[in-house]
Design an enzyme around this catalytic site. Structure first.
Site, PDB file in Angstrom:
ATOM      1  N   LYS A   1       0.835  -1.189   0.000  1.00 30.12           N
ATOM      2  CA  LYS A   1       0.000   0.000   0.000  1.00 30.12           C
ATOM      3  C   LYS A   1       0.878   1.250   0.000  1.00 30.12           C
ATOM      4  O   LYS A   1       2.064   1.182   0.305  1.00 30.12           O
ATOM      5  CB  LYS A   1      -0.881   0.027   1.266  1.00 30.12           C
ATOM      6  CG  LYS A   1      -1.970  -1.026   1.323  1.00 30.12           C
ATOM      7  CD  LYS A   1      -2.774  -0.881   2.608  1.00 30.12           C
ATOM      8  CE  LYS A   1      -3.824  -1.970   2.777  1.00 30.12           C
ATOM      9  NZ  LYS A   1      -4.918  -1.910   1.791  1.00 30.12           N
TER      10      LYS A   1
ATOM     11  N   ARG B   1      -9.892 -11.909   1.932  1.00 26.21           N
ATOM     12  CA  ARG B   1     -10.754 -12.960   1.352  1.00 26.21           C
ATOM     13  C   ARG B   1     -10.071 -14.315   1.380  1.00 26.21           C
ATOM     14  O   ARG B   1     -10.735 -15.345   1.433  1.00 26.21           O
ATOM     15  CB  ARG B   1     -11.181 -12.534  -0.063  1.00 26.21           C
ATOM     16  CG  ARG B   1     -10.073 -12.462  -1.066  1.00 26.21           C
ATOM     17  CD  ARG B   1     -10.470 -11.668  -2.308  1.00 26.21           C
ATOM     18  NE  ARG B   1     -10.519 -10.222  -2.039  1.00 26.21           N
ATOM     19  CZ  ARG B   1     -10.876  -9.305  -2.929  1.00 26.21           C
ATOM     20  NH1 ARG B   1     -11.238  -9.666  -4.149  1.00 26.21           N
ATOM     21  NH2 ARG B   1     -10.898  -8.032  -2.605  1.00 26.21           N
TER      22      ARG B   1
END
Ligand code: BES
Ligand code: MN
Ligand code: ZN
Length: 476
Positions: A260, A334
């Protein structure tokens, strides 16, 4: 700890350091007029009872309380909105009491049934929360007692509200603690501590045991970190078919090798807010004892880049055998949830509900304060929506658009872990759906409401405890 109770005192004679009188917009001013002073101040300050408006006065011994605050709750809209108006007003009352250095606060409300008293207790306790552990200068809470002026029979509603807010505040603490402290092991310890204190069973599984369970997706996410992953199951026993809760528990999300930006990871300690919510929800389950079993699960780890980190391009099959091409190591939630959901549904629950700070895209879709609900079961979705509305947690149902399945198909594996920018929250939910089989399932994407960047009503800056209140049984 601030005590919250119900007392059947009289407005004029009740003794408290601060008396807060909640008032609807346009309603008549309360019975005490202090020789016309209340009416005159209200006129001069143009106080009409609008939402968040406050009129504060000293009573100079004319009534039992030396200080009086009229707090506006606005006009009546609907029953759920009323509860939210009461939570906000009670929180406001507590903040006024704090500012005045009051030890006791009495709150009087124009509506005070079971649910309303519960909401007042929730708002008072939620509004009193501060996270100042790491400050030299702490402002110790002088406020010892909050008394809700209502029928004695409503004592239980108040204690239930205080119980719920206490659990929310636990979740807030876990989210607000820095990521160097809330490591995977520390989060597992927090679950164990809560479980022990409330008579629940808690199992914590090590890396070797996670491997034995075949959770290779979970292990892949964790492998860039020096901290051992921890798989946690908390159980509340009762007769019947269990409900399963699953929380996302990334104690820090750097994005991994798909790293990020600096700004993008400033608040990524929040990425375990789903687990914080299920730990807190289990505390409520222990207190409120529903007539069915409840099990909570989370897989805790860090998502970090390193020489041992998993890589874009890796192909991994986890617990249920579905192979996944990892295209972006920042879509890690996920992957962990896939394995933990697959484990949870093996125990054949009546329903499985996951809470996860899963996608930035849900903030784009719904704004910063609303939870996205995805479900393969309309009845379950309706129950959760109702619970959220009563609890005052903004929530909006999102579609599991079947046509979008092609976006998460991989040329080399069964699935890929990203589906592109468009509909990012939907394709994340579609991905999860591959791991729950036919079990009724709901996914709550709490990436927005899990934290707020500045104080907002009864939510202080930082962790909010999103997802806890909507999980709590309440008076209907
Ligand atoms: N933990 C983040 C999602 C998030 C974003 C939580 C903002 C709280 C606030 C998640 O793991 C993530 O990084 N998602 C990516 C997915 C993308 C790589 C497909 C995102 O949202 O950008
Ligand atoms: Mn991520
Ligand atoms: Zn994440």
């Amino acid at each position: 700890m601030m005590d919250i109770s119900v007392v059947s005192g009289k407005l004029l004679s009740h003794r408290a350091d601060l008396l807060a009188v909640l008032m609807r917009e346009g309603a008549a001013l309360p019975e005490m007029n202090l020789g016309g002073l209340v009416a005159r101040c209200a006129r001069e300050e143009e106080f009409k009872g609008g939402e968040n408006a406050v009129l504060s006065l000293h009573t100079h011994g004319k009534i039992g309380a030396p200080r009086l605050a009229l707090i506006g709750i606005g006009r009546e809209k609907d029953a759920d909105r009323t509860l939210e108006q009461l939570r906000n007003a009670a929180s406001r009352a507590v903040k006024l009491a704090k500012a005045a250095g009051a030890k006791t606060l009495a709150i009087s409300s124009p509506v005070s049934g079971e649910r309303e008293v519960q909401a007042l207790a929730e708002g008072a306790s939620l509004g009193a929360y501060v996270f100042d552990r790491y400050k030299k200068e702490k402002k110790p809470l002088k406020l010892e007692r909050v008394q809700i002026l209502a029928r004695k029979a409503l004592a239980k509603a108040a204690s239930q509200g205080a119980e719920i807010a206490g659990a929310v505040n636990l979740a807030r603490d876990l989210v607000n603690e820095p990521p160097g402290r809330v490591t995977p092991r520390a989060l597992a310890d927090a679950a164990r501590k809560m479980a022990r204190a409330h008579g629940l069973r808690c199992e914590v599984l090590s890396r070797a045991q996670i491997r034995k369970l075949g959770m290779n997706l979970f292990l892949a996410v964790s492998q860039g970190s020096a901290q051992e992953p921890q798989l946690v199951r908390i159980s509340y026993e009762a007769r019947g078919t269990p409900i399963a809760l699953v929380g996302k528990a990334i104690t820090f999300d750097s994005g991994g090798l798909s790293i990020k930006t600096a700004q993008g990871m400033e608040n990524m300690k929040v990425d375990m807010a789903g687990a914080a919510a299920v730990i807190a929800a289990m505390r409520l389950v222990a207190a409120l004892k529903p007539p069915f079993p409840v099990r909570a699960y989370f897989g805790a780890c860090e998502n970090l880049p390193s020489g041992t980190a998993y890589k874009p391009g890796d192909v991994i099959a986890g617990k249920n055998g579905t192979s996944v091409e990892v295209l972006n190591t920042d879509a890690e939630g996920r992957l962990v949830l896939a394995d933990v959901l697959a484990w949870a549904v093996e125990e054949k629950p009546a329903a499985v509900i996951d809470l996860a700070t899963l996608t930035g895209a849900i903030l784009v879709a719904l704004g910063p304060w609303t939870t996205g609900l995805f479900s393969n079961d309309d009845a379950l979705a309706a129950e959760i929506s109702d619970a959220a509305r009563i609890a005052g947690e903004p929530l909006w149902r999102m579609p599991l658009t079947p046509e979008m399945e092609e976006l998460i198909k991989s040329p080399v594996a069964d699935l890929k872990n990203t589906g592109g920018r468009y509909g990012g929250s939907i394709n994340a939910a579609l991905f999860l759906q591959h791991f729950v089989g036919k079990t009724p399932w709901a996914h709550l994407d709490i990436a927005g409401p899990a934290s707020v960047d500045k104080e907002r009503g009864y939510n202080p800056r930082g962790g909010t405890g999103a997802g806890v209140r909507l999980s709590a049984p309440r008076a209907r």
